[in-house]
Write a protein that holds these residues in place. Structure first.
Motif, PDB file in Angstrom:
ATOM      1  N   ASP A 174      -5.754  -8.415  -1.982  1.00 47.81           N
ATOM      2  CA  ASP A 174      -4.600  -9.196  -1.548  1.00 47.81           C
ATOM      3  C   ASP A 174      -3.268  -8.650  -2.047  1.00 47.81           C
ATOM      4  O   ASP A 174      -2.241  -8.807  -1.393  1.00 47.81           O
ATOM      5  CB  ASP A 174      -4.732 -10.646  -2.033  1.00 47.81           C
ATOM      6  CG  ASP A 174      -5.976 -11.315  -1.476  1.00 47.81           C
ATOM      7  OD1 ASP A 174      -6.399 -10.965  -0.358  1.00 47.81           O
ATOM      8  OD2 ASP A 174      -6.529 -12.181  -2.178  1.00 47.81           O
ATOM      9  N   GLU A 175      -3.288  -8.035  -3.230  1.00 48.95           N
ATOM     10  CA  GLU A 175      -2.028  -7.614  -3.847  1.00 48.95           C
ATOM     11  C   GLU A 175      -2.295  -6.444  -4.799  1.00 48.95           C
ATOM     12  O   GLU A 175      -3.244  -6.458  -5.561  1.00 48.95           O
ATOM     13  CB  GLU A 175      -1.469  -8.801  -4.642  1.00 48.95           C
ATOM     14  CG  GLU A 175      -0.161  -8.545  -5.309  1.00 48.95           C
ATOM     15  CD  GLU A 175       0.313  -9.753  -6.122  1.00 48.95           C
ATOM     16  OE1 GLU A 175       1.117  -9.530  -7.026  1.00 48.95           O
ATOM     17  OE2 GLU A 175      -0.128 -10.885  -5.857  1.00 48.95           O
ATOM     18  N   SER A 205       6.485   0.010  -9.308  1.00 49.03           N
ATOM     19  CA  SER A 205       5.702  -0.144 -10.540  1.00 49.03           C
ATOM     20  C   SER A 205       4.821   1.073 -10.778  1.00 49.03           C
ATOM     21  O   SER A 205       4.728   1.580 -11.898  1.00 49.03           O
ATOM     22  CB  SER A 205       4.829  -1.396 -10.476  1.00 49.03           C
ATOM     23  OG  SER A 205       5.618  -2.554 -10.440  1.00 49.03           O
ATOM     24  N   TRP A 206       4.177   1.554  -9.708  1.00 50.59           N
ATOM     25  CA  TRP A 206       3.319   2.741  -9.848  1.00 50.59           C
ATOM     26  C   TRP A 206       4.133   3.967 -10.236  1.00 50.59           C
ATOM     27  O   TRP A 206       3.687   4.780 -11.050  1.00 50.59           O
ATOM     28  CB  TRP A 206       2.527   2.995  -8.562  1.00 50.59           C
ATOM     29  CG  TRP A 206       1.338   2.106  -8.419  1.00 50.59           C
ATOM     30  CD1 TRP A 206       1.124   1.159  -7.454  1.00 50.59           C
ATOM     31  CD2 TRP A 206       0.177   2.073  -9.262  1.00 50.59           C
ATOM     32  NE1 TRP A 206      -0.082   0.547  -7.656  1.00 50.59           N
ATOM     33  CE2 TRP A 206      -0.688   1.091  -8.751  1.00 50.59           C
ATOM     34  CE3 TRP A 206      -0.210   2.777 -10.396  1.00 50.59           C
ATOM     35  CZ2 TRP A 206      -1.925   0.795  -9.334  1.00 50.59           C
ATOM     36  CZ3 TRP A 206      -1.428   2.492 -10.985  1.00 50.59           C
ATOM     37  CH2 TRP A 206      -2.272   1.518 -10.457  1.00 50.59           C
ATOM     38  N   SER A 263       2.589  14.364  -5.331  1.00 49.14           N
ATOM     39  CA  SER A 263       3.691  13.975  -6.220  1.00 49.14           C
ATOM     40  C   SER A 263       3.458  12.552  -6.719  1.00 49.14           C
ATOM     41  O   SER A 263       2.633  11.812  -6.173  1.00 49.14           O
ATOM     42  CB  SER A 263       5.019  14.036  -5.460  1.00 49.14           C
ATOM     43  OG  SER A 263       5.080  13.000  -4.498  1.00 49.14           O
ATOM     44  N   ILE A 264       4.214  12.172  -7.721  1.00 49.18           N
ATOM     45  CA  ILE A 264       4.145  10.801  -8.229  1.00 49.18           C
ATOM     46  C   ILE A 264       4.517   9.819  -7.125  1.00 49.18           C
ATOM     47  O   ILE A 264       3.872   8.786  -6.964  1.00 49.18           O
ATOM     48  CB  ILE A 264       5.045  10.642  -9.472  1.00 49.18           C
ATOM     49  CG1 ILE A 264       4.382  11.349 -10.659  1.00 49.18           C
ATOM     50  CG2 ILE A 264       5.335   9.181  -9.770  1.00 49.18           C
ATOM     51  CD1 ILE A 264       5.218  11.387 -11.916  1.00 49.18           C
ATOM     52  N   GLU A 265       5.531  10.147  -6.356  1.00 56.56           N
ATOM     53  CA  GLU A 265       5.951   9.285  -5.239  1.00 56.56           C
ATOM     54  C   GLU A 265       4.815   9.087  -4.235  1.00 56.56           C
ATOM     55  O   GLU A 265       4.557   7.969  -3.801  1.00 56.56           O
ATOM     56  CB  GLU A 265       7.157   9.885  -4.500  1.00 56.56           C
ATOM     57  CG  GLU A 265       8.479   9.667  -5.131  1.00 56.56           C
ATOM     58  CD  GLU A 265       9.027   8.261  -4.946  1.00 56.56           C
ATOM     59  OE1 GLU A 265       8.888   7.673  -3.863  1.00 56.56           O
ATOM     60  OE2 GLU A 265       9.610   7.754  -5.911  1.00 56.56           O
ATOM     61  N   SER A 310      -0.134   1.732  -4.011  1.00 58.87           N
ATOM     62  CA  SER A 310       0.467   0.438  -3.684  1.00 58.87           C
ATOM     63  C   SER A 310       0.076  -0.060  -2.298  1.00 58.87           C
ATOM     64  O   SER A 310       0.165  -1.251  -2.023  1.00 58.87           O
ATOM     65  CB  SER A 310       1.988   0.510  -3.788  1.00 58.87           C
ATOM     66  OG  SER A 310       2.512   1.396  -2.822  1.00 58.87           O
ATOM     67  N   SER A 311      -0.375   0.830  -1.438  1.00 55.64           N
ATOM     68  CA  SER A 311      -0.643   0.435  -0.052  1.00 55.64           C
ATOM     69  C   SER A 311      -2.078   0.011   0.219  1.00 55.64           C
ATOM     70  O   SER A 311      -2.351  -0.627   1.233  1.00 55.64           O
ATOM     71  CB  SER A 311      -0.263   1.567   0.901  1.00 55.64           C
ATOM     72  OG  SER A 311      -1.119   2.680   0.689  1.00 55.64           O
ATOM     73  N   ASN A 312      -2.998   0.347  -0.688  1.00 55.11           N
ATOM     74  CA  ASN A 312      -4.402   0.006  -0.448  1.00 55.11           C
ATOM     75  C   ASN A 312      -5.112  -0.202  -1.782  1.00 55.11           C
ATOM     76  O   ASN A 312      -5.376   0.748  -2.505  1.00 55.11           O
ATOM     77  CB  ASN A 312      -5.082   1.123   0.353  1.00 55.11           C
ATOM     78  CG  ASN A 312      -6.468   0.748   0.816  1.00 55.11           C
ATOM     79  OD1 ASN A 312      -7.149  -0.068   0.207  1.00 55.11           O
ATOM     80  ND2 ASN A 312      -6.892   1.363   1.897  1.00 55.11           N
ATOM     81  N   GLY A 313      -5.422  -1.455  -2.075  1.00 56.67           N
ATOM     82  CA  GLY A 313      -6.074  -1.791  -3.332  1.00 56.67           C
ATOM     83  C   GLY A 313      -7.419  -1.117  -3.536  1.00 56.67           C
ATOM     84  O   GLY A 313      -7.865  -0.951  -4.674  1.00 56.67           O
ATOM     85  N   MET A 314      -8.062  -0.706  -2.456  1.00 54.63           N
ATOM     86  CA  MET A 314      -9.363  -0.046  -2.578  1.00 54.63           C
ATOM     87  C   MET A 314      -9.226   1.375  -3.127  1.00 54.63           C
ATOM     88  O   MET A 314     -10.212   1.995  -3.497  1.00 54.63           O
ATOM     89  CB  MET A 314     -10.091  -0.039  -1.233  1.00 54.63           C
ATOM     90  CG  MET A 314     -10.429  -1.430  -0.717  1.00 54.63           C
ATOM     91  SD  MET A 314     -11.341  -2.442  -1.910  1.00 54.63           S
ATOM     92  CE  MET A 314     -12.944  -1.678  -1.790  1.00 54.63           C
TER      93      MET A 314
END
Length: 124
Positions: free
Chosen positions: A33-34, A40-41, A76-78, A85-89
């Motif tokens: 969900d989040e 933050s990453w 890269s870090i970005e 951040s886009s996919n918790g899996m």
């Protein structure tokens, strides 16, 4: 502490049990969900001496399907922050964070050192 986990993950359940047994308070957040934000990453990945790979669920389907093993060495870090951040899996779980202290995965010795009631917070 924010405790990011997957509800069906046995490793996450073991970590939760440890936290409960040690009376460590946490806010449970489902990675489905989040996830932590891209910003933050970026901060986490910039401030750590750990490899970017250590934050990825390298045994997961998304990791394999997206061929992240080949992409990670040049990432890269970005770019890593966007993936995480886009996919918790994609995130190695459980991921626990409080301020500038965090753990990814579950190892009892690390949890005792970082989240235990004695001396702590010496890990990034």
């Amino acid at each position: 502490m924010k405790f990011y986990c997957h509800p069906r993950c046995s490793t996450c359940r073991k970590a939760k049990n440890w936290l409960d047994e040690q009376s460590v308070s946490y806010q449970e957040i489902s990675l489905l969900d989040e996830t932590p934000s891209k910003e933050s990453w970026v901060t986490i990945l910039s401030d750590t001496d750990r490899s970017i790979k250590s934050f990825f669920n390298t045994s997961g389907n998304v990791y394999r399907e997206q061929n992240l093993k080949e992409k990670l060495p040049e990432m890269s870090i970005e770019e890593a922050a966007v993936w995480l951040s886009s996919n918790g899996m994609v995130v190695k779980r459980p991921f626990a964070v409080e301020g500038d202290t965090y753990t990814s995965g579950f190892k009892i010795d690390e949890y005792e050192r970082v989240w235990g009631k004695g001396e702590q917070k010496d890990v990034n």
